[in-house]
Design an enzyme around this catalytic site. Structure first.
Site, PDB file in Angstrom:
ATOM      1  N   ARG A  38       0.854  -1.115  -0.018  1.00  0.00           N
ATOM      2  CA  ARG A  38       0.062  -0.067  -0.155  1.00  0.00           C
ATOM      3  C   ARG A  38       0.917   1.293  -0.076  1.00  0.00           C
ATOM      4  NH1 ARG A  38      -4.990  -1.520   3.891  1.00  0.00           N
ATOM      5  NH2 ARG A  38      -6.412  -2.248   2.239  1.00  0.00           N
ATOM      6  N   GLY A 354      -5.473  -6.358   1.519  1.00  0.00           N
ATOM      7  CA  GLY A 354      -4.254  -6.076   2.185  1.00  0.00           C
ATOM      8  C   GLY A 354      -3.577  -7.659   2.396  1.00  0.00           C
TER       9      GLY A 354
HETATM   10  C1  3PG Z   1      -8.673  -1.865   4.802  1.00  0.00           C
HETATM   11  O1  3PG Z   1      -7.691  -2.344   5.327  1.00  0.00           O
HETATM   12  O2  3PG Z   1      -9.621  -2.531   4.663  1.00  0.00           O
HETATM   13  C2  3PG Z   1      -8.840  -0.362   4.918  1.00  0.00           C
HETATM   14  O3  3PG Z   1      -7.488   0.309   5.176  1.00  0.00           O
HETATM   15  C3  3PG Z   1      -9.932   0.197   5.794  1.00  0.00           C
HETATM   16  O4  3PG Z   1      -9.691  -0.261   7.040  1.00  0.00           O
HETATM   17  P1  3PG Z   1     -11.026  -0.714   7.946  1.00  0.00           P
HETATM   18  O5  3PG Z   1     -11.652  -2.026   7.273  1.00  0.00           O
HETATM   19  O6  3PG Z   1     -10.485  -0.942   9.282  1.00  0.00           O
HETATM   20  O7  3PG Z   1     -12.053   0.354   7.681  1.00  0.00           O
END
Ligand code: 3PG
Ligand code: MG
Length: 397
Positions: A38, A354
């Site tokens: 990212r 991620g």
């Molecule tokens: C993610 O990792 O999905 C985004 O950064 C958003 O984070 P969150 O799911 O904690 O809102």
């Protein structure tokens, strides 16, 4: 969907303070970033702004601190990484709004970068607070959202802020939205998706919708434990979510109704703890003290077969506890197979999330996919045709 508001390439932004909402929510272990995808993705955008001599103010969240300061989730440790990749000074400020920061934002020189503290340390971020957003907006002259992966959140630094400052969709954000829209409208069948990971409740709802568009849904990762248990097998000490039986029943029924094949693991890799040896087991051999940590060989072969038959593949969520080598075999093999077919059989492959990216990176297949999105939830929700609050506010009126 109407077009997104993009910043005019020819606009002179020299000396302008740009609030750049980025997603630096990277996976960490013991205070160390375990995957920089990212961060890497946003570097060219920041460099471009540096070259244009803008003053860059980076806003991001890290984890889910729920409106409280949590040192473990400070963005401080990200500043040196950015500095290294940008080859340029990055100032970190341990607040994310207020008079001191407004002051500081005016003082930094053109081409310099200021990273603000985790925006989610403030309660008003997640409540999309108006006054908070108004204050935050004062830190810049222009707001650009490059955090597609946060655009499914109606949070202040994503939504409300756009009501108080000249706001635009960034290049990366627009690119992601375009790719996903193209995919939903023109995906070549059979379309299969592989859904895994451990955020069960957040994904099961989306699954219910995917059923209508996919020919195959493959469930892997901790999510699959729910289905394995539902089928009457012992899952030992494995991760699962309680009281979801009705939801599972509903998904199974919907799959049948929509002619979508639902595939769950038929063998698994278990261990007594993360530290102990990995063991391949069929579902009926799982013991009370076992933890399911990856998919087994038969399951992998079944997935290969489906990948071979598919023209479009979506992947979100690793197949196992890939952070440890011994439980990363399922994810590695899926990544390699998809890469192979993308090259040799013109399979369209899209992955997002991620953890998924981290797993793909680990397998060395990052460049083997047609498109990789850095988003998880936002990626899936947009695929579903949902209106993302952070995108909606950036549409041309
Ligand atoms: C993610 O990792 O999905 C985004 O950064 C958003 O984070 P969150 O799911 O904690 O809102
Ligand atoms: Mg998420």
């Amino acid at each position: 969907m109407s077009k997104l508001k993009a910043l005019d390439e020819n606009l002179n932004i020299t000396n302008k303070r740009i609030i750049l909402r980025v997603d630096l929510n990277v996976p960490m272990q013991e205070g160390k970033v375990t995957d920089k995808s990212r961060i890497n993705k946003v570097i060219p955008i920041i460099k471009e702004l540096i070259n244009k001599k803008a003053k860059i103010i980076l806003v991001s969240h890290l984890g889910r601190p729920k409106g409280k300061v949590d040192e473990k989730l400070s963005l401080k440790s990200i500043a040196p990484i950015l500095e290294n990749l940008l080859d340029s000074k990055v100032y970190f400020f341990n607040e994310s709004y207020g008079s001191e920061i407004i002051e500081k934002s005016k003082k930094i020189k053109s081409g310099e970068v200021l990273l603000l503290e985790n925006i989610r340390f403030n309660k008003e971020e997640e409540t999309n607070g108006k006054n908070f957003a108004k204050e935050l907006a004062k830190v810049g002259d222009i707001y650009i959202n490059e955090a597609f992966s946060c655009s499914h959140r109606a949070h202040a630094s994503v939504c409300e802020i756009t009501n108080h400052i000249d706001s635009y969709a960034g290049k990366l954000l627009s690119e992601e939205v375009n790719v996903i829209n193209m995919l939903t409208n023109k995906a070549i069948k059979p379309v299969s998706c592989i859904i895994g990971g451990s955020k069960i409740s957040t994904k099961i709802g989306i699954l219910t919708n995917l059923v209508k568009k996919m020919q195959n849904i493959i469930i892997v990762g901790a999510m699959a434990n729910n289905f394995i248990k539902y089928k009457g097998h012992n899952i030992g000490k494995s991760l699962f979510e309680k009281n979801k039986e009705n939801l599972l029943k509903d998904i199974i029924k919907k799959c049948e109704k929509n002619n979508c094949k639902l595939i769950i693991p038929e063998d698994v890799i278990v261990a007594k703890s993360h530290e102990s040896n990995a063991q391949l087991k069929s579902l009926n051999k799982i013991e009370d003290t076992d933890i399911i940590l990856d998919i087994g060989e038969n399951t992998i072969n079944k997935i290969y077969n489906i990948i071979d038959k598919s023209k479009t593949i979506l992947w979100n969520g690793p197949a196992g506890y890939f952070e440890l080598e011994k439980f990363s075999i399922g994810s590695n093999k899926i990544a390699k197979k998809i890469t192979e077919n993308t090259k040799s059989k013109s399979l369209t492959s899209i992955a997002g999330g991620g953890d998924t990216i981290a797993a793909i990176n680990k397998s060395g297949c990052y460049n083997g996919f047609t498109y990789i999105s850095t988003a998880g939830g936002a990626f899936l929700e947009l695929l579903e045709g949902k209106i993302l609050p952070g995108i909606k506010v950036l549409e041309k009126k």
